[in-house]
Structure formats: structure tokens, C-alpha cells
Design an enzyme around this catalytic site. Structure first.
Site, PDB file in Angstrom:
ATOM      1  N   ALA A  12       0.808  -1.226   0.000  1.00  0.00           N
ATOM      2  CA  ALA A  12       0.000   0.000   0.000  1.00  0.00           C
ATOM      3  C   ALA A  12       0.839   1.271   0.000  1.00  0.00           C
ATOM      4  O   ALA A  12       0.322   2.355  -0.281  1.00  0.00           O
ATOM      5  CB  ALA A  12      -0.940  -0.018   1.205  1.00  0.00           C
ATOM      6  N   ARG A  92      10.196  -5.669 -11.250  1.00  0.00           N
ATOM      7  CA  ARG A  92      11.435  -5.953 -11.986  1.00  0.00           C
ATOM      8  C   ARG A  92      12.084  -4.657 -12.461  1.00  0.00           C
ATOM      9  O   ARG A  92      11.427  -3.610 -12.553  1.00  0.00           O
ATOM     10  CB  ARG A  92      11.167  -6.894 -13.166  1.00  0.00           C
ATOM     11  CG  ARG A  92      10.344  -6.311 -14.284  1.00  0.00           C
ATOM     12  CD  ARG A  92      10.307  -7.256 -15.483  1.00  0.00           C
ATOM     13  NE  ARG A  92       9.242  -6.875 -16.404  1.00  0.00           N
ATOM     14  CZ  ARG A  92       9.245  -7.135 -17.701  1.00  0.00           C
ATOM     15  NH1 ARG A  92      10.250  -7.788 -18.249  1.00  0.00           N
ATOM     16  NH2 ARG A  92       8.226  -6.767 -18.459  1.00  0.00           N
ATOM     17  N   GLN A 112       0.919 -14.921   2.577  1.00  0.00           N
ATOM     18  CA  GLN A 112      -0.377 -14.222   2.497  1.00  0.00           C
ATOM     19  C   GLN A 112      -1.525 -15.201   2.217  1.00  0.00           C
ATOM     20  O   GLN A 112      -2.651 -14.962   2.653  1.00  0.00           O
ATOM     21  CB  GLN A 112      -0.287 -13.098   1.465  1.00  0.00           C
ATOM     22  CG  GLN A 112       0.682 -12.021   1.990  1.00  0.00           C
ATOM     23  CD  GLN A 112       0.788 -10.787   1.158  1.00  0.00           C
ATOM     24  OE1 GLN A 112       0.243 -10.713   0.052  1.00  0.00           O
ATOM     25  NE2 GLN A 112       1.495  -9.795   1.662  1.00  0.00           N
ATOM     26  N   VAL A 129      -1.566  -9.109  -8.233  1.00  0.00           N
ATOM     27  CA  VAL A 129      -0.927  -8.188  -9.186  1.00  0.00           C
ATOM     28  C   VAL A 129       0.590  -8.389  -9.171  1.00  0.00           C
ATOM     29  O   VAL A 129       1.256  -8.360 -10.210  1.00  0.00           O
ATOM     30  CB  VAL A 129      -1.285  -6.723  -8.838  1.00  0.00           C
ATOM     31  CG1 VAL A 129      -0.543  -5.742  -9.733  1.00  0.00           C
ATOM     32  CG2 VAL A 129      -2.796  -6.502  -8.942  1.00  0.00           C
ATOM     33  N   GLY A 130       1.154  -8.622  -7.972  1.00  0.00           N
ATOM     34  CA  GLY A 130       2.610  -8.756  -7.824  1.00  0.00           C
ATOM     35  C   GLY A 130       3.154  -9.875  -8.696  1.00  0.00           C
ATOM     36  O   GLY A 130       2.561 -10.954  -8.780  1.00  0.00           O
ATOM     37  N   ASP A 159      -2.620  -6.268 -19.875  1.00  0.00           N
ATOM     38  CA  ASP A 159      -2.281  -6.715 -21.235  1.00  0.00           C
ATOM     39  C   ASP A 159      -3.501  -6.554 -22.148  1.00  0.00           C
ATOM     40  O   ASP A 159      -3.387  -6.132 -23.300  1.00  0.00           O
ATOM     41  CB  ASP A 159      -1.833  -8.183 -21.196  1.00  0.00           C
ATOM     42  CG  ASP A 159      -0.751  -8.405 -20.149  1.00  0.00           C
ATOM     43  OD1 ASP A 159       0.351  -7.883 -20.332  1.00  0.00           O
ATOM     44  OD2 ASP A 159      -1.031  -9.069 -19.129  1.00  0.00           O
ATOM     45  N   HIS A 187       1.160 -13.861 -17.656  1.00  0.00           N
ATOM     46  CA  HIS A 187       1.479 -12.425 -17.729  1.00  0.00           C
ATOM     47  C   HIS A 187       3.005 -12.325 -17.837  1.00  0.00           C
ATOM     48  O   HIS A 187       3.705 -12.067 -16.849  1.00  0.00           O
ATOM     49  CB  HIS A 187       0.961 -11.698 -16.488  1.00  0.00           C
ATOM     50  CG  HIS A 187       1.384 -10.255 -16.452  1.00  0.00           C
ATOM     51  ND1 HIS A 187       1.013  -9.346 -17.407  1.00  0.00           N
ATOM     52  CD2 HIS A 187       2.185  -9.581 -15.591  1.00  0.00           C
ATOM     53  CE1 HIS A 187       1.554  -8.176 -17.130  1.00  0.00           C
ATOM     54  NE2 HIS A 187       2.277  -8.292 -16.037  1.00  0.00           N
TER      55      HIS A 187
HETATM   56  N1  LIG Z   1       0.203  -8.087 -13.158  1.00  0.00           N
HETATM   57  C1  LIG Z   1       0.510  -6.942 -13.739  1.00  0.00           C
HETATM   58  O1  LIG Z   1      -0.021  -6.609 -14.813  1.00  0.00           O
HETATM   59  C2  LIG Z   1       1.489  -5.975 -13.131  1.00  0.00           C
HETATM   60  C3  LIG Z   1       2.225  -6.339 -12.018  1.00  0.00           C
HETATM   61  N2  LIG Z   1       3.130  -5.475 -11.478  1.00  0.00           N
HETATM   62  C4  LIG Z   1       3.852  -5.918 -10.279  1.00  0.00           C
HETATM   63  O2  LIG Z   1       3.238  -5.341  -9.119  1.00  0.00           O
HETATM   64  C5  LIG Z   1       4.174  -5.344  -8.046  1.00  0.00           C
HETATM   65  C6  LIG Z   1       4.179  -3.986  -7.333  1.00  0.00           C
HETATM   66  O3  LIG Z   1       4.632  -2.983  -8.206  1.00  0.00           O
HETATM   67  P1  LIG Z   1       4.869  -1.488  -7.682  1.00  0.00           P
HETATM   68  O4  LIG Z   1       3.726  -1.012  -6.882  1.00  0.00           O
HETATM   69  O5  LIG Z   1       5.298  -0.713  -8.864  1.00  0.00           O
HETATM   70  O6  LIG Z   1       6.141  -1.729  -6.745  1.00  0.00           O
HETATM   71  P2  LIG Z   1       6.685  -0.805  -5.547  1.00  0.00           P
HETATM   72  O7  LIG Z   1       8.060  -1.292  -5.237  1.00  0.00           O
HETATM   73  O8  LIG Z   1       6.468   0.629  -5.846  1.00  0.00           O
HETATM   74  O9  LIG Z   1       5.706  -1.193  -4.347  1.00  0.00           O
HETATM   75  C7  LIG Z   1       5.688  -2.462  -3.792  1.00  0.00           C
HETATM   76  C8  LIG Z   1       5.324  -2.303  -2.325  1.00  0.00           C
HETATM   77  O10 LIG Z   1       5.138  -3.614  -1.817  1.00  0.00           O
HETATM   78  C9  LIG Z   1       5.669  -3.605  -0.494  1.00  0.00           C
HETATM   79  N3  LIG Z   1       5.891  -4.978  -0.031  1.00  0.00           N
HETATM   80  C10 LIG Z   1       6.963  -5.766  -0.236  1.00  0.00           C
HETATM   81  N4  LIG Z   1       6.798  -6.926   0.413  1.00  0.00           N
HETATM   82  C11 LIG Z   1       5.610  -6.879   1.031  1.00  0.00           C
HETATM   83  C12 LIG Z   1       4.891  -7.768   1.863  1.00  0.00           C
HETATM   84  N5  LIG Z   1       5.385  -8.965   2.200  1.00  0.00           N
HETATM   85  N6  LIG Z   1       3.681  -7.391   2.324  1.00  0.00           N
HETATM   86  C13 LIG Z   1       3.180  -6.182   2.005  1.00  0.00           C
HETATM   87  N7  LIG Z   1       3.810  -5.279   1.235  1.00  0.00           N
HETATM   88  C14 LIG Z   1       5.010  -5.627   0.750  1.00  0.00           C
HETATM   89  C15 LIG Z   1       6.928  -2.762  -0.621  1.00  0.00           C
HETATM   90  O11 LIG Z   1       7.406  -2.327   0.637  1.00  0.00           O
HETATM   91  C16 LIG Z   1       6.415  -1.636  -1.489  1.00  0.00           C
HETATM   92  O12 LIG Z   1       5.866  -0.583  -0.726  1.00  0.00           O
HETATM   93  C17 LIG Z   1       5.529  -5.733  -8.670  1.00  0.00           C
HETATM   94  O13 LIG Z   1       5.775  -7.114  -8.443  1.00  0.00           O
HETATM   95  C18 LIG Z   1       5.292  -5.483 -10.153  1.00  0.00           C
HETATM   96  O14 LIG Z   1       6.165  -6.245 -10.966  1.00  0.00           O
HETATM   97  C19 LIG Z   1       3.327  -4.235 -12.010  1.00  0.00           C
HETATM   98  C20 LIG Z   1       2.612  -3.835 -13.109  1.00  0.00           C
HETATM   99  C21 LIG Z   1       1.648  -4.679 -13.753  1.00  0.00           C
HETATM  100  O1  LIG Z   2       6.587  -5.293 -16.827  1.00  0.00           O
HETATM  101  C1  LIG Z   2       6.634  -5.326 -15.580  1.00  0.00           C
HETATM  102  O2  LIG Z   2       7.553  -5.800 -14.919  1.00  0.00           O
HETATM  103  C2  LIG Z   2       5.456  -4.785 -14.853  1.00  0.00           C
HETATM  104  C3  LIG Z   2       4.296  -5.452 -15.452  1.00  0.00           C
HETATM  105  O3  LIG Z   2       3.976  -6.572 -15.121  1.00  0.00           O
HETATM  106  C4  LIG Z   2       3.688  -4.817 -16.625  1.00  0.00           C
HETATM  107  O4  LIG Z   2       3.890  -3.624 -16.862  1.00  0.00           O
HETATM  108  O5  LIG Z   2       2.968  -5.512 -17.347  1.00  0.00           O
END
Ligand SMILES: NC(=O)C1=CN([C@@H]2O[C@H](COP(=O)(O)OP(=O)(O)OC[C@H]3O[C@@H](n4cnc5c(N)ncnc54)[C@H](O)[C@@H]3O)[C@@H](O)[C@H]2O)C=CC1
Ligand SMILES: O=C([O-])CC(=O)C(=O)O
Length: 333
Positions: A12, A92, A112, A129-130, A159, A187
Site C-alpha cells: 500500500a 522488476r 499471504q 498483481v505482484g 495486457d 502475464h
Molecule cells: N500483473 C501486472 O499486470 C502488473 C504487475 N506489477 C507488479 O506489481 C508489483 C508492485 O509494483 P509497484 O507497486 O510498482 O512496486 P513498488 O516497489 O512501488 O511497491 C511495492 C510495495 O510492496 C511492499 N511490499 C513488499 N513486500 C511486502 C509484503 N510482504 N507485504 C506487504 N507489502 C510488501 C513494498 O514495501 C512496497 O511498498 C511488482 O511485483 C510489479 O512487478 C506491475 C505492473 C503490472
Molecule cells: O513489466 C513489468 O515488470 C510490470 C508489469 O507486469 C507490466 O507492466 O505488465
């Protein structure tokens, strides 16, 4: 106004959550009549940043937002939640593939899953999402055996949105006039963005996208590759991964799951495979789905030709390999 529901967003204090929390709290996802209690989970070193996010949510003066619960304790975060956005994970960097995150991120989703199993409502809707999102969702479900597997999904909506927006520009119509583009599989760069069943409203006529573009090799090569690599292109430009568009996609995904899809429209969601379209069972695979009464069903009977079949096999194989690696990592954890 109905009774408030509890919704958790993990990660968050991160980038995606910064856009997503506002979308949820102002009613984009659960509707303009649904009051909310937002649970915000992050890790201890981010507790200070989280406080700032809580201040900003208060300063937005949003009528639907009845309470905000910031926490670093999963037991508090997942207590009685009806919906969970599992965003928190490492993103990444340039030059990495999403599966390179597996070793560091998958144990977050094991922990989780266990917390959801103990504390969440049994009908909780979970959106992972992660990254690597599909395999993280599989792991999460595995460690939450008391919650139906159908309640665990991973996000390929970004996507889908990218593919739809790309086609809209190509045929020069508003994005809303393009429908039923499908994302199959992982993904990742093996995903198969498929425009074969997509249509576009051109003038007053609904046309097949294949007919409208009239360039098969474009749709089977350039289009596929552009969408597969769009995340990497954003990272190369921004030096950080997609965040605003990822938040919008998460909002779209949960909104459709909560409210249903309209007749004749399908959306792509990564769900636990039941073997449809010859995809191996028990991997989290993106399929076209329709949603009614908060339950998704995989759209059946679409024609999958030899070209599409070969794409489905490549992305299935990658997911089988990720699953094996993830389970090995979790068993050592
Ligand atoms: N599925 C999809 O289409 C997409 C997935 N992503 C993924 O979403 C994830 C988050 O991206 P962002 O918000 O840009 O990263 P970010 O690094 O800005 O934020 C991630 C947050 O998660 C927190 N975190 C880490 N471990 C945790 C835990 N065990 N419990 C709770 N919080 C925790 C971190 O402290 C940080 O505040 C990444 O894995 C990214 O690759 C990003 C874009 C699209
Ligand atoms: O590309 C990444 O690592 C973040 C993500 O999942 C996306 O933008 O689709």
C-alpha cells in the site's frame, strides 16, 4: 448506502497502490453506493510512508471511505476482508524477466495465502498483481485451502487494455468500440494476445478486427510482440514499471468480477485452469471469461487454430516450469 465492506491492498505504500487506492476509495470498483473500510498492508520499513498515504486518503475527503486501517501485520490486514488486491512484491528492473522475481516474491504469496486462509471471509475475491502474478496466485491459493480456488485470480487485464488500446488506434475508433481481444496464458513475454475473436465498431458496423486490419502477419507477429513487450518498454522509458495503468487494470478486473460483464463481452483473467482448450490443469492461466453473480466462467467453444494452439503450448510450458520452481522455493521456506 450499504454496510461497509473491508478491502485490503498490499504494497500500500508502493507505486501502483498510490493510484489504486484512490480509484477504490472513490467508488470506481465497488460502486457509488458501497461504503468501504480500507486495510493497507506494507512492511515495517515502509510504515512511515504508509502514514503519509493515510493522511492523503483523509485529505481526499471521500464520502464512501468510512475507515482506513494501516498495518504491517497480516493478521490485521486480512481480517474479514471481502476483496484483496495483492500488489505488494518487488517489481522488476530493466533487463529482467518477470519470472526472475519468483525466488524473492513467491514466499510473500505463501505467507499471504496462509493469512487469507485464517482471517479473510471465505468468499473473499483475491486479485494477485505482484509478479510473477500467475504463479504467485497459484501459490497463494495452494496455501489457502479453505477458500475456493475460483476465488484466486491474477491480473492480465493490463495486457488486455494494452491490446485493446493498440487496436483502437490501428483502426481509428474509440477504445470502447473494440471488444473481445483475448490474452491467453502467462502475464509474461510468452502471453498470447489474440485478436482473432475481437470486433471493432467502424461507422455503425461491427466488424471483425482481422477483416478491418486485413493484415494477418501484422496481427500474428508485430501486434503479439508489441503487447508481449509493452511492460519492458514502459520500464525502459520510465525506469520504473507501469503503475498508473496497472492500477487502472486492477480496478477494471475487480469491478467486472464484482459487477459482472455485459452480454456478448468477455474479459481476460488468469484463473486456475480446469483443462479448457487443452491447457494443463492446475496452473493459473489467462482465459477469456464471462462473469455473472460474482462468478466467472471460461468462455467455451472459441475456435483455436494451429497457430493459436502453438502459442498456448509455449505459455503453458512456461507456467508449468514456474509452478515447479515456486513449489520448490516454498518447500524450503
Ligand atoms: N500483473 C501486472 O499486470 C502488473 C504487475 N506489477 C507488479 O506489481 C508489483 C508492485 O509494483 P509497484 O507497486 O510498482 O512496486 P513498488 O516497489 O512501488 O511497491 C511495492 C510495495 O510492496 C511492499 N511490499 C513488499 N513486500 C511486502 C509484503 N510482504 N507485504 C506487504 N507489502 C510488501 C513494498 O514495501 C512496497 O511498498 C511488482 O511485483 C510489479 O512487478 C506491475 C505492473 C503490472
Ligand atoms: O513489466 C513489468 O515488470 C510490470 C508489469 O507486469 C507490466 O507492466 O505488465
Amino acid at each position: 448506502m450499504s454496510e461497509p465492506i473491508r478491502v485490503v491492498v498490499t504494497g500500500a505504500a508502493g507505486q501502483i497502490a498510490y493510484s489504486l487506492l484512490y480509484m477504490i476509495a472513490k467508488g470506481d470498483v465497488f460502486g457509488a453506493d458501497q461504503t468501504l473500510i480500507l486495510h493497507l498492508l506494507d512492511i515495517v520499513p515502509m510504515a512511515g510512508v504508509l502514514e503519509g498515504v493515510v493522511m492523503e486518503l483523509a485529505d481526499c475527503a471521500l464520502p464512501l471511505l468510512r475507515q482506513v486501517v494501516p498495518t504491517t501485520d497480516p493478521a490485521v490486514a486480512f481480517k474479514d476482508v471481502s476483496a484483496a488486491f495483492l500488489v505488494g512484491a518487488m517489481p522488476r528492473k530493466e533487463g529482467m524477466e518477470r519470472k526472475d522475481l519468483l525466488a524473492s516474491n513467491v514466499t510473500i504469496f505463501k505467507a499471504q495465502g496462509e493469512a487469507l486462509d485464517k482471517y479473510a471471509k471465505k468468499d473473499v475475491k483475491v486479485l494477485v498483481v505482484g509478479n510473477p502474478a500467475n504463479t504467485n496466485a497459484l501459490v497463494c491459493s495452494h496455501y489457502a485451502p479453505s477458500i475456493p480456488r475460483e476465488n484466486f485470480t491474477a491480473m492480465t487485464r493490463l495486457d488486455q487494455n494494452r491490446a485493446r488500446a493498440h487496436i483502437a488506434v490501428k483502426v481509428n475508433v474509440p477504445v470502447d468500440d473494440v471488444k473481445n481481444v483475448i490474452i491467453w496464458g502467462n502475464h509474461s513475454a510468452t502471453q498470447f494476445p489474440d485478436a482473432k475473436h475481437a470486433t471493432a465498431k467502424i461507422g455503425l458496423v461491427e466488424k471483425s478486427v482481422y477483416d478491418a486490419i486485413n493484415n494477418q502477419s501484422y496481427l500474428e507477429e508485430d501486434f503479439v510482440s508489441i503487447i508481449q513487450k509493452r511492460g519492458a518498454a514502459v520500464i525502459a522509458a520510465r525506469k520504473m514499471s507501469s503503475a498508473m495503468s496497472a492500477a487502472k487494470a486492477a480496478s477494471d478486473h475487480m469491478k467486472d468480477w464484482w459487477n459482472g460483464t455485459s452480454p456478448g463481452n468477455f474479459v481476460s483473467m488468469a484463473v486456475v485452469s480446469d483443462g479448457s482448450y487443452g491447457v494443463p490443469k492446475d496452473i493459473v492461466f489467462s482465459f477469456p471469461v464471462e462473469i455473472k453473480n460474482k462468478e466467472w466462467t471460461i468462455v467455451q467453444g472459441l475456435d483455436v487454430d494451429e497457430f493459436a494452439r502453438s502459442k498456448l503450448e509455449v505459455t503453458s510450458q512456461e507456467l508449468l516450469e514456474e509452478k515447479e520452481e515456486a513449489m520448490a522455493v516454498c518447500s524450503q521456506d
